[in-house]
Design a protein around this motif. Structure first.
Motif, mmCIF file in Angstrom:
data_model
loop_
_atom_site.group_PDB
_atom_site.id
_atom_site.type_symbol
_atom_site.label_atom_id
_atom_site.label_comp_id
_atom_site.label_asym_id
_atom_site.label_seq_id
_atom_site.Cartn_x
_atom_site.Cartn_y
_atom_site.Cartn_z
ATOM 1 N N TYR A 1 57.149 35.468 33.472
ATOM 2 C CA TYR A 1 58.351 36.277 33.648
ATOM 3 C C TYR A 1 58.249 37.047 34.967
ATOM 4 C CZ TYR A 1 55.796 40.568 32.353
ATOM 5 O OH TYR A 1 54.928 41.633 32.324
ATOM 6 N N PRO A 2 59.385 37.570 35.479
ATOM 7 C CA PRO A 2 59.356 38.343 36.717
ATOM 8 C C PRO A 2 58.998 39.796 36.448
ATOM 9 C CG PRO A 2 61.617 38.075 35.996
ATOM 10 C CD PRO A 2 60.763 37.321 35.011
ATOM 11 N N GLY A 3 58.115 40.351 37.248
ATOM 12 C CA GLY A 3 57.729 41.740 37.075
ATOM 13 C C GLY A 3 56.439 42.035 37.804
ATOM 14 N N GLN B 1 46.860 44.414 31.903
ATOM 15 C CA GLN B 1 47.426 43.221 31.275
ATOM 16 C C GLN B 1 46.391 42.495 30.422
ATOM 17 O OE1 GLN B 1 50.872 41.782 31.521
ATOM 18 N NE2 GLN B 1 49.855 41.111 29.650
ATOM 19 N N GLU C 1 51.765 35.813 32.297
ATOM 20 C CA GLU C 1 51.746 35.965 33.748
ATOM 21 C C GLU C 1 53.069 36.524 34.251
ATOM 22 O OE1 GLU C 1 50.267 32.470 35.909
ATOM 23 O OE2 GLU C 1 49.701 31.644 33.952
ATOM 24 N N SER C 2 52.977 37.561 35.058
ATOM 25 C CA SER C 2 54.174 38.110 35.705
ATOM 26 C C SER C 2 54.064 37.869 37.204
ATOM 27 C CB SER C 2 54.297 39.610 35.421
ATOM 28 O OG SER C 2 53.168 40.318 35.899
ATOM 29 N N GLN D 1 55.826 38.926 41.014
ATOM 30 C CA GLN D 1 56.653 39.924 41.688
ATOM 31 C C GLN D 1 58.086 39.431 41.849
ATOM 32 O OE1 GLN D 1 55.949 42.933 42.383
ATOM 33 N NE2 GLN D 1 53.775 43.183 42.860
ATOM 34 N N TRP D 2 59.035 40.348 41.729
ATOM 35 C CA TRP D 2 60.445 39.976 41.802
ATOM 36 C C TRP D 2 60.768 39.201 43.078
ATOM 37 C CZ3 TRP D 2 63.996 40.016 38.116
ATOM 38 C CH2 TRP D 2 63.761 40.788 36.981
ATOM 39 N N TRP E 1 59.759 35.587 42.569
ATOM 40 C CA TRP E 1 60.132 34.918 41.332
ATOM 41 C C TRP E 1 60.939 33.638 41.550
ATOM 42 C CZ3 TRP E 1 58.774 34.076 36.652
ATOM 43 C CH2 TRP E 1 59.672 33.572 35.709
ATOM 44 N N PRO F 1 55.355 47.450 32.096
ATOM 45 C CA PRO F 1 56.055 46.336 32.748
ATOM 46 C C PRO F 1 57.555 46.543 32.908
ATOM 47 C CG PRO F 1 55.405 45.751 30.518
ATOM 48 C CD PRO F 1 54.740 47.052 30.828
ATOM 49 N N ALA G 1 59.938 45.681 30.970
ATOM 50 C CA ALA G 1 60.577 44.395 30.674
ATOM 51 C C ALA G 1 61.112 44.313 29.256
ATOM 52 C CB ALA G 1 59.568 43.268 30.914
#
Length: 533
Positions: free
Chosen positions: A73-75, A81, A103-104, A106-107, A110, A424, A426
Motif C-alpha cells: 500500500y502507499p504510505g 513496522q 510493505e508500504s 512512499q506516495w 507509489w 501509518p 492509513a
C-alpha cells in the motif's frame, strides 16, 4: 432529477447499514469464512469425527494449509513496522494459519511502483487501489482478480470468503465500484461523501491573529494574504505545503468526476447537473486555479519542491514547520491528523467546496486481490477479517496496545510516547473504519457524525458509472497518462507558469488522441444513463 435523489438515498442508507454492520462486528469473534473439514483420522470413527469437528470449529486454522501473503500500500515506512507485523502474524496464524509481509511505499513512488509490479507480474497478494490510482487501467490489464465471478478460476470469492464484507455493504455501494459488473476491489467502509478544504495550525493562527480571517475565507484567492502574514511573521515556516495529488486541482477539491480512473482524461463536474464529458484542460475552473496557485508559488508561499516531493501531507505537518495543507475532509479530519503527527489540539479544518458523492467515493479506497496471488482464497479471508475483527483492524492501523497507544475505555485511546513510531495514517484504506478506536480529542459520537456527513451531499450524475478502458482505446489512454504525469505535478503546484506551459500541455494531449478518449467516455456514459433512467 428524481432518479438521482433515489440514488442518493440509497447511498445514505448504505452508509447507515454499513455503520450498523461494522459496529455489530465489534463484539463478534467471527471465524470469517474459514471453514473446518474433518481429518482423515476422524472419518474412521463417529466419535472421533465429532471431536475433530469441535476442535476444528474452535481452531479454524487447523484445517488450513500454511499461507504466506504479501500486502502492499502507499504510505510512509514505519519505524516499528516489523514489531507490529510480528504481532499481526501471531494472530493470523491462530485465525487463518497465515502470515503477512506488509510493505508500504512512499506516495511519490507509489504509481511507478505499481506500474512495475503490474508489468513484471510481481508476486503480490493484496494491493491497495483506487479510482484515482489507476484502478480501471490495472483491472483492464488483468492485474486484479474479479472477486464476484461465479465462473472464474476461484469462483465467487466475495460470497465464499467474504461474508463479513457482504454484510457490511448495501448492494448499491459494491455496484458503485464495479467495472462492467465485476468487483476488482473491496471498498473501504468509511465516509461516502467528499469535501475538499484545508487543515491548518490553529495555535499559530491564534498567535498571529488570523483565526477570524481564516474562517471568513470563501475561495482559494482569499488565502493569499493569510499565507503572506505567516511568511512574514514565521519565516522558518512553510505557509502552504502542496504536492502532486494534494493541491487545489485534486479531484476532491476541484470536484472533478473522472467517471472512473482519475488518471484518465475527460470529466464532468461532481457539483453540477451536466452530463457532457469535458476536456479538463479547457475549463475555466482549471485555468483559474492554476493562475492562483502560480501566484502563491511565485510569492514563496508554497514549498519549492512541491512538484517532486515524496513527503505525504501528514509527514510534512509532522515536521512542525508547516502552517497549512490541502486535503479531503470528513468529520474529525483535523483531530485525526493531529493525533498522527503529534499536534493534538493544534489543528483545525475548513471546508472550501460543495460536499459531493460520486464513484470516486465508492471506489476511492479499495483492497484488491492480485492476479499473481499465491492463494487468492486466503487473501480474501484476510481482507474479510478487516471488516469484522476489531482487534486485527486496530492492530494494523494503530499498532500494539500499551506501546503505540493507551486505552482509556472500551473504545477510546490516547497517544503514547511511541505513537510516532507506528502511525501509518492509513485507517481509510483498510476494511471498516467503524471498527476503529476513538482517539483523544475526537468526539465520542464520531461515527454518528460520519453518518450525518453522508447526508445532504450533492450526487454526481456519474454516480455508479466506471469508464471501461477497452482494447480500442487502451494504448491512447496509456499515452495520455504518460503526458499527464509529465505536466500535472508542476502545473498543479504552481511550479511552472501556466501561461507558457498549458498551451504546450494541451497540444500534446490533443496529439495523444485525448478527443477520442473523451468521445469514447461520452459514448459509454450516454449508454449508462439511458440504461439507468
Amino acid at each position: 432529477m428524481a432518479k438521482w435523489k433515489k440514488a442518493g438515498l440509497a447511498v445514505m442508507a448504505a452508509a447507515t447499514l454499513a455503520m450498523t454492520a461494522g459496529l455489530a462486528g465489534c463484539g463478534s469473534d467471527s471465524e470469517s469464512g474459514a471453514s473446518a473439514s474433518p481429518t482423515d483420522a476422524a472419518k474412521a470413527s463417529p466419535a472421533a469425527s465429532v471431536a475433530a469437528t469441535a476442535t476444528a470449529a474452535a481452531d479454524p486454522a487447523s484445517s488450513l494449509k500454511p499461507a504466506k501473503l504479501r500486502l502492499v500500500y502507499p504510505g510512509s515506512p514505519q519505524k516499528d513496522q516489523a514489531a507490529v507485523t510480528e504481532e499481526i502474524n501471531k494472530y493470523l496464524q491462530k485465525k487463518l494459519n497465515t502470515t503477512l509481509t506488509i510493505e508500504s511505499f512512499q506516495w511519490g513512488q507509489w504509481d511507478n511502483k505499481v506500474n512495475l509490479m503490474v508489468a513484471s507480474r510481481e508476486a503480490v497478494d493484496i494491493m491497495f487501489t483506487a479510482q484515482w490510482s489507476q484502478y480501471a487501467v490495472n483491472a483492464g490489464k488483468g492485474a486484479f482478480l474479479a472477486l464476484n465471478d461465479d465462473s472464474g478460476k476461484y469462483g465467487n470469492l466475495l460470497k465464499k470468503q467474504g461474508p463479513d464484507i457482504l454484510k457490511s455493504f448495501e448492494e448499491k455501494i459494491l455496484k458503485g465500484s464495479q467495472i462492467d459488473g465485476k468487483n476488482y476491489g473491496v471498498p473501504a467502509l468509511k465516509e461516502m461523501a467528499s469535501q475538499g478544504g484545508i487543515v491548518y495550525r490553529s495555535d499559530i493562527a491564534k498567535e498571529l491573529g488570523l483565526e477570524e480571517k481564516i474562517q471568513a475565507v470563501k475561495n482559494i484567492s482569499d488565502l493569499i494574504p493569510i499565507l503572506e502574514t505567516v511568511k512574514a511573521k514565521k519565516p522558518d515556516f512553510t505557509p502552504l505545503f502542496l504536492r502532486d495529488g494534494e493541491n487545489f486541482n485534486a479531484h476532491y477539491f476541484a470536484n472533478y468526476d473522472y467517471l472512473g480512473d482519475g488518471n484518465i482524461e475527460g470529466v464532468i463536474f461532481k457539483d453540477g447537473e451536466e452530463t457532457k464529458v469535458l476536456n479538463r484542460l479547457e475549463q475555466d475552473r482549471y485555468k483559474s486555479t492554476l493562475k492562483i496557485t502560480r501566484e502563491m508559488f511565485t510569492k514563496d508561499l508554497i514549498n519549492k519542491d512541491a512538484s517532486t516531493t515524496q513527503l505525504s501531507t501528514n509527514d510534512a505537518m509532522k515536521s512542525g514547520k508547516v502552517f497549512m495543507i490541502v486535503c479531503p475532509l470528513k468529520p474529525g479530519k483535523d483531530t485525526e491528523i493531529a493525533s498522527t503527527v503529534g499536534l493534538v489540539g493544534n489543528l483545525k479544518q475548513l471546508a472550501l467546496n460543495t460536499k459531493t458523492t460520486a464513484t470516486s467515493e465508492t471506489a476511492g479506497s479499495m483492497l484488491a486481490v492480485s492476479s499473481t496471488s499465491s492463494d487468492p482464497e486466503r487473501a480474501m479471508m484476510v481482507i474479510n477479517l478487516l471488516y469484522s475483527d476489531k482487534y486485527l483492524n486496530n492492530l494494523l492501523n494503530f499498532g500494539i496496545e500499551g506501546t503505540h497507544y493507551k486505552k482509556t475505555g472500551d473504545n477510546t485511546v490516547e497517544p503514547s510516547d511511541k505513537t510516532g513510531d507506528y502511525s501509518p495514517g492509513a485507517a481509510w484504506m483498510f476494511g471498516s473504519q467503524f471498527l476503529n478506536y476513538i482517539w483523544k480529542g475526537e468526539p465520542a459520537d464520531k461515527w454518528d457524525q460520519f453518518k450525518k456527513f453522508n447526508e445532504g451531499s450533492h450526487y454526481s450524475k456519474g454516480l455508479g458509472f466506471t469508464f471501461d478502458v477497452n482494447e480500442a482505446i487502451k494504448n491512447k489512454v496509456a499515452a495520455s497518462i504518460t503526458i499527464r504525469k509529465q505536466y500535472d505535478p508542476a502545473l498543479d503546484t504552481g511550479s511552472v507558469d501556466p501561461e507558457k506551459v498549458l498551451p504546450e500541455y494541451t497540444a500534446k494531449m490533443k496529439s495523444s488522441a485525448v478527443d477520442e478518449i473523451i468521445a469514447e467516455k461520452q459514448k459509454q456514459f450516454d449508454a449508462y444513463l439511458a440504461k439507468n433512467k
